[in-house]
Design a protein around this motif. Structure first.
Motif, mmCIF file in Angstrom:
data_model
loop_
_atom_site.group_PDB
_atom_site.id
_atom_site.type_symbol
_atom_site.label_atom_id
_atom_site.label_comp_id
_atom_site.label_asym_id
_atom_site.label_seq_id
_atom_site.Cartn_x
_atom_site.Cartn_y
_atom_site.Cartn_z
ATOM 1 N N VAL A 94 50.466 34.094 15.235
ATOM 2 C CA VAL A 94 50.231 34.173 13.787
ATOM 3 C C VAL A 94 48.734 34.041 13.520
ATOM 4 O O VAL A 94 48.101 33.057 13.883
ATOM 5 N N GLY A 95 48.187 35.068 12.898
ATOM 6 C CA GLY A 95 46.771 35.051 12.534
ATOM 7 C C GLY A 95 46.596 35.533 11.116
ATOM 8 O O GLY A 95 47.557 35.582 10.345
ATOM 9 N N ASP A 96 45.395 35.908 10.767
ATOM 10 C CA ASP A 96 45.144 36.431 9.421
ATOM 11 C C ASP A 96 45.437 37.928 9.356
ATOM 12 O O ASP A 96 45.262 38.630 10.357
ATOM 13 N N PRO A 97 45.870 38.427 8.187
ATOM 14 C CA PRO A 97 46.131 37.675 6.958
ATOM 15 C C PRO A 97 47.470 36.950 7.009
ATOM 16 O O PRO A 97 48.419 37.443 7.634
ATOM 17 N N LYS A 98 47.535 35.810 6.380
ATOM 18 C CA LYS A 98 48.784 35.058 6.319
ATOM 19 C C LYS A 98 48.892 34.342 4.984
ATOM 20 O O LYS A 98 47.888 34.118 4.301
ATOM 21 N N LYS A 153 50.386 29.468 1.671
ATOM 22 C CA LYS A 153 51.304 28.338 1.480
ATOM 23 C C LYS A 153 52.142 28.095 2.739
ATOM 24 O O LYS A 153 52.035 27.052 3.362
ATOM 25 N N CYS A 154 52.942 29.081 3.119
ATOM 26 C CA CYS A 154 53.869 28.875 4.240
ATOM 27 C C CYS A 154 53.322 29.350 5.575
ATOM 28 O O CYS A 154 53.857 29.003 6.625
ATOM 29 N N GLY A 155 52.272 30.169 5.549
ATOM 30 C CA GLY A 155 51.684 30.628 6.806
ATOM 31 C C GLY A 155 52.298 31.876 7.393
ATOM 32 O O GLY A 155 51.941 32.277 8.504
ATOM 33 N N LYS A 156 53.216 32.529 6.667
ATOM 34 C CA LYS A 156 53.800 33.769 7.178
ATOM 35 C C LYS A 156 52.728 34.851 7.294
ATOM 36 O O LYS A 156 51.893 35.004 6.399
ATOM 37 N N PRO A 157 52.741 35.625 8.380
ATOM 38 C CA PRO A 157 51.770 36.714 8.499
ATOM 39 C C PRO A 157 52.044 37.793 7.468
ATOM 40 O O PRO A 157 53.191 38.120 7.173
ATOM 41 N N LEU A 158 50.967 38.345 6.900
ATOM 42 C CA LEU A 158 51.066 39.373 5.878
ATOM 43 C C LEU A 158 50.388 40.653 6.352
ATOM 44 O O LEU A 158 49.517 40.621 7.218
ATOM 45 N N GLU A 159 50.775 41.759 5.775
ATOM 46 C CA GLU A 159 50.177 43.034 6.151
ATOM 47 C C GLU A 159 48.944 43.352 5.318
ATOM 48 O O GLU A 159 48.044 44.063 5.762
ATOM 49 N N ASN A 160 48.897 42.827 4.121
ATOM 50 C CA ASN A 160 47.827 43.151 3.175
ATOM 51 C C ASN A 160 46.806 42.011 3.096
ATOM 52 O O ASN A 160 47.143 40.886 2.729
ATOM 53 N N HIS A 161 45.541 42.289 3.399
ATOM 54 C CA HIS A 161 44.493 41.273 3.355
ATOM 55 C C HIS A 161 44.211 40.784 1.942
ATOM 56 O O HIS A 161 43.632 39.706 1.760
ATOM 57 N N GLU A 162 44.602 41.556 0.946
ATOM 58 C CA GLU A 162 44.342 41.167 -0.435
ATOM 59 C C GLU A 162 45.384 40.192 -0.977
ATOM 60 O O GLU A 162 45.183 39.572 -2.016
ATOM 61 N N GLN A 163 46.503 40.062 -0.272
ATOM 62 C CA GLN A 163 47.538 39.121 -0.684
ATOM 63 C C GLN A 163 47.134 37.695 -0.363
ATOM 64 O O GLN A 163 46.539 37.422 0.674
ATOM 65 N N SER A 203 58.140 29.133 15.536
ATOM 66 C CA SER A 203 58.105 30.515 15.090
ATOM 67 C C SER A 203 58.340 30.624 13.592
ATOM 68 O O SER A 203 58.755 29.679 12.940
ATOM 69 N N ILE A 204 58.080 31.833 13.076
ATOM 70 C CA ILE A 204 58.213 32.076 11.638
ATOM 71 C C ILE A 204 58.562 33.539 11.415
ATOM 72 O O ILE A 204 58.224 34.407 12.242
ATOM 73 N N GLY A 205 59.247 33.814 10.330
ATOM 74 C CA GLY A 205 59.579 35.192 9.998
ATOM 75 C C GLY A 205 58.376 35.944 9.470
ATOM 76 O O GLY A 205 57.351 35.358 9.118
ATOM 77 N N GLN A 206 58.512 37.261 9.401
ATOM 78 C CA GLN A 206 57.426 38.099 8.895
ATOM 79 C C GLN A 206 57.420 38.063 7.374
ATOM 80 O O GLN A 206 58.474 38.143 6.744
ATOM 81 N N GLY A 207 56.263 37.956 6.758
ATOM 82 C CA GLY A 207 56.165 37.944 5.307
ATOM 83 C C GLY A 207 56.058 39.338 4.726
ATOM 84 O O GLY A 207 56.007 40.330 5.443
ATOM 85 N N ASN A 208 56.033 39.436 3.403
ATOM 86 C CA ASN A 208 55.824 40.723 2.732
ATOM 87 C C ASN A 208 55.159 40.495 1.388
ATOM 88 O O ASN A 208 54.949 39.385 0.988
#
Length: 238
Positions: free
Chosen positions: A39-43, A46-56, A233-238
């Motif tokens: 798990v790295g950036d972007p995330k 709050k919860c640390g889930k990885p995100l696809e969009n750096h602006e989120q 582990s953690i689920g994928q964010g959106n």
């Protein structure tokens, strides 16, 4: 030393992710796979889930709901071989895997836990009957190993589970919330120890956060000032 060598011949070290014999624990092949799942950036902030969009700043769940915990973090996205390893850890008595998970947590998040000023580690408890059947609580194993790695106190009795809950994965979000209402409690003799403390909850997997949120809510009601969490582990964010 001779006795230890014999034990290693009888029960050799295996990679906790592929099951092959590996004197170094996590084998080189799986280490490469884990780098891709780290798990790295972007995330989510709050919860640390990885995100696809750096602006989120937040994942969908955290943007549309409030949590009782301050923040959280995890080592890897819950995909193969991580999910297979955790399954073996939980249901196939591979307790020694906890040592590897904790070592990875300590290496990656030691400075973050210092920044959070964590004073106590508390594993998510199992319902007593469930723990008796399994023989152990996987979260308590990881918390114990992590506490030894970092020199932080671990309290496996601060939080108790008083309600037999259904498996969260089989429920929708509203059902998950109802399923966990009043699931945890803190006994009176533990409230003084929690008063004003910054607590780190330790668990194996973060999906929607319902379990960790209810646990954090219970700890704060008992006097804890701040509650963070750390999972394998953690689920994928959106």
């Amino acid at each position: 030393m001779k006795g230890l060598s014999i034990l290693k011949l009888l029960w050799p070290e295996i990679c906790p992710f592929c099951g092959r014999v590996s004197s170094r624990g996590i084998c080189p092949g799986c280490a490469k796979k884990l780098k891709l799942l780290a798990v790295g950036d972007p995330k989510c902030m709050k919860c640390g889930k990885p995100l696809e969009n750096h602006e989120q700043e937040y994942c969908y769940d955290c943007a549309h709901s409030q949590h009782s915990f301050e923040r959280g973090a995890a080592l890897w996205v819950h995909k193969e071989p991580v999910n297979v390893s955790i399954y073996r850890f939980k249901f196939h008595n591979q307790r020694r895997f906890g040592r590897y998970y904790a070592a990875e947590m300590a290496e990656k998040y030691k400075e973050l836990l210092k920044k959070w000023k964590v004073e106590m580690l508390v594993p998510i408890p199992l319902y007593p009957a469930k723990q008796r059947r399994r023989g152990y609580n996987q979260a308590a194993i990881v918390a114990g190993e992590l506490g030894r790695e970092l020199g932080i106190a671990v309290d496996t009795k601060a939080l108790k589970r008083m309600k037999r809950t259904k498996p969260q994965k089989s429920l929708n979000p509203s059902e998950r919330k109802r399923n966990l209402e009043h699931a945890f409690f803190v006994s009176g003799d533990k409230r003084e120890q929690l008063e004003g403390k910054t607590v780190l909850l330790v668990d194996d997997i973060y999906t929607t956060g319902s379990t960790l949120n209810e646990a954090a809510k219970t700890l704060k009601a008992a006097g804890a000032e701040k509650v963070f969490y750390l999972t394998i582990s953690i689920g994928q964010g959106n």
